[in-house]
Design an enzyme around this catalytic site. Sequence first.
Site, mmCIF file in Angstrom:
data_model
loop_
_atom_site.group_PDB
_atom_site.id
_atom_site.type_symbol
_atom_site.label_atom_id
_atom_site.label_comp_id
_atom_site.label_asym_id
_atom_site.label_seq_id
_atom_site.Cartn_x
_atom_site.Cartn_y
_atom_site.Cartn_z
ATOM 1 N N GLU A 1 -13.206 -12.134 2.867
ATOM 2 C CA GLU A 1 -13.264 -12.777 1.549
ATOM 3 C C GLU A 1 -12.936 -14.253 1.694
ATOM 4 O OE1 GLU A 1 -9.874 -11.982 -1.105
ATOM 5 O OE2 GLU A 1 -9.386 -10.339 0.256
ATOM 6 N N CYS B 1 -10.033 -7.244 -0.300
ATOM 7 C CA CYS B 1 -9.513 -6.655 0.945
ATOM 8 C C CYS B 1 -10.263 -5.408 1.383
ATOM 9 C CB CYS B 1 -8.030 -6.315 0.793
ATOM 10 S SG CYS B 1 -7.020 -7.748 0.484
ATOM 11 N N HIS C 1 -3.142 -0.122 2.902
ATOM 12 C CA HIS C 1 -3.395 -1.567 2.843
ATOM 13 C C HIS C 1 -2.030 -2.225 2.622
ATOM 14 C CE1 HIS C 1 -4.679 -5.500 1.796
ATOM 15 N NE2 HIS C 1 -4.350 -5.374 0.517
#
Length: 410
Positions: free
Chosen positions: A83, A115, A249
């Site tokens: 990103e 993400c 994550h």
Amino acid sequence: MKIRVGIDAMAVAVPRRYIDIEDLARARGVEPAKYTQGLGAREMAVAEPGEDTVSLAAEAARRALAAAQLPNSQLGLLVVGTETGVDHSKPVASYVHGLLDLPRSMRVYDTQHACYGGTAGLMTALEWIASGASGGKSALVVCADIARYGIATAGEPTQGAGAVAMVIGRNPAMLEVDIGVSGTSSTHVHDFWRPLGMREAQVDGHYSVQCYLDALAGAYRAWKTRALERDVIHGGGIASEQLARICYHVPFCKMAKKAHLHVRKCDLEDAQRPWDAAAEEKHGAASFAEQVEPSLVACARVGNVYTGSLYLSLAGLLESQSYALAGRRIGLFSYGSGCTSEFFSGVVGPRAHERVAAAPIAEVLAGRERITVPEYERIMGLTAPLDALPRPGGFRFTGVTEHRRQYSRA
Ligand code: HMG
């Protein structure tokens, strides 16, 4: 016959500089325990402009291919999840393809969804191989990002940078993924975003934590339904305890703890167990220490790597526990703000330790230099690369000539 597909090799690249998170806390007039215990951070990677997303991605990819000992001619697909790309049109993957002199006969592109972008690439690669469409070729998936919120913002101690590259193929050495056994959850929310032209992300911090947890509940429950249907897990009890470890994550390490306690809460609700806060505080903490904490060591020393954070957590886990986990199933949760998310699982391969030894993260982290907060602040303001030499073999952005980005290799 079932095709076994997954991660055959992994490697990590990080910037050469970092700051100690307690130094940052003191400079901001914050009690250091807020960053160390409240967020779970230890160190934060600092990328100078010469260490852009392309150079980090190329470096991780070079190391992963060397670890896999795979001839380049065996590659049919290169996907970079990012990103924080460097051009509105030309993908990071295209630069990596050129810098590593990869074959012409490949599909080469970037994937973007905050993400989650790296997981989008990973899922495409896995399903491309499992479907037979790859014709026996392997894929290279790279997750690379530079996380920036800006000086003295609430997000500042959760910045970071780096890349994780994965070689995806048949009969994988590191992790065989349970193809088709995954759960997804997506909602249109403004929790974190970066408008075109801005270097720093916009974030509604506390809301983003809630969005992450809501997505996790949806994706985890969807995975659980599929996993039960396919006999990957059995019914009854706390389903997540059937996973030897869970990698989440990791925007900051404490988030993984919040996530894990939330998964357990979902399990308890689903099993219609009465809620006993005191008992769950004890069991939740023990379960976090066993199932999650070992995966956070590398993340605590690098910070958020956006697309790469889940895979840094996986790489760190395998670096410390590949022998103990061989043959055991683990869970993985990918979250991309905006938002989309996926919970999936896989079985650690018996040769994971060989691949870990070929590209150790400890070596990458040990080669870094600690800098002061004023040096970090100066680097944050730079737009041109520093003169410092990269590591031997490393790639480096050197500047722009006629609107074309230039790179060198040491
Ligand atoms: P904040 O508001 O400054 O911090 O920012 P806080 O007041 O919420 O405190 C944080 C924790 O420290 C709390 O613990 C405090 O109690 C504790 P919690 O209640 O959460 O368990 N604390 C202390 N502990 C010990 N000693 C002390 C002390 N003082 C306080 N003295 C926030 C926190 C996370 C909001 C901020 O850092 C932020 O905005 N970060 C960026 C956003 C983010 O990472 N969101 C995560 C979910 S979204 C996501 O993961 C996607 C993302 O990766 C982007 C993408 O997808 O591309 C971000």
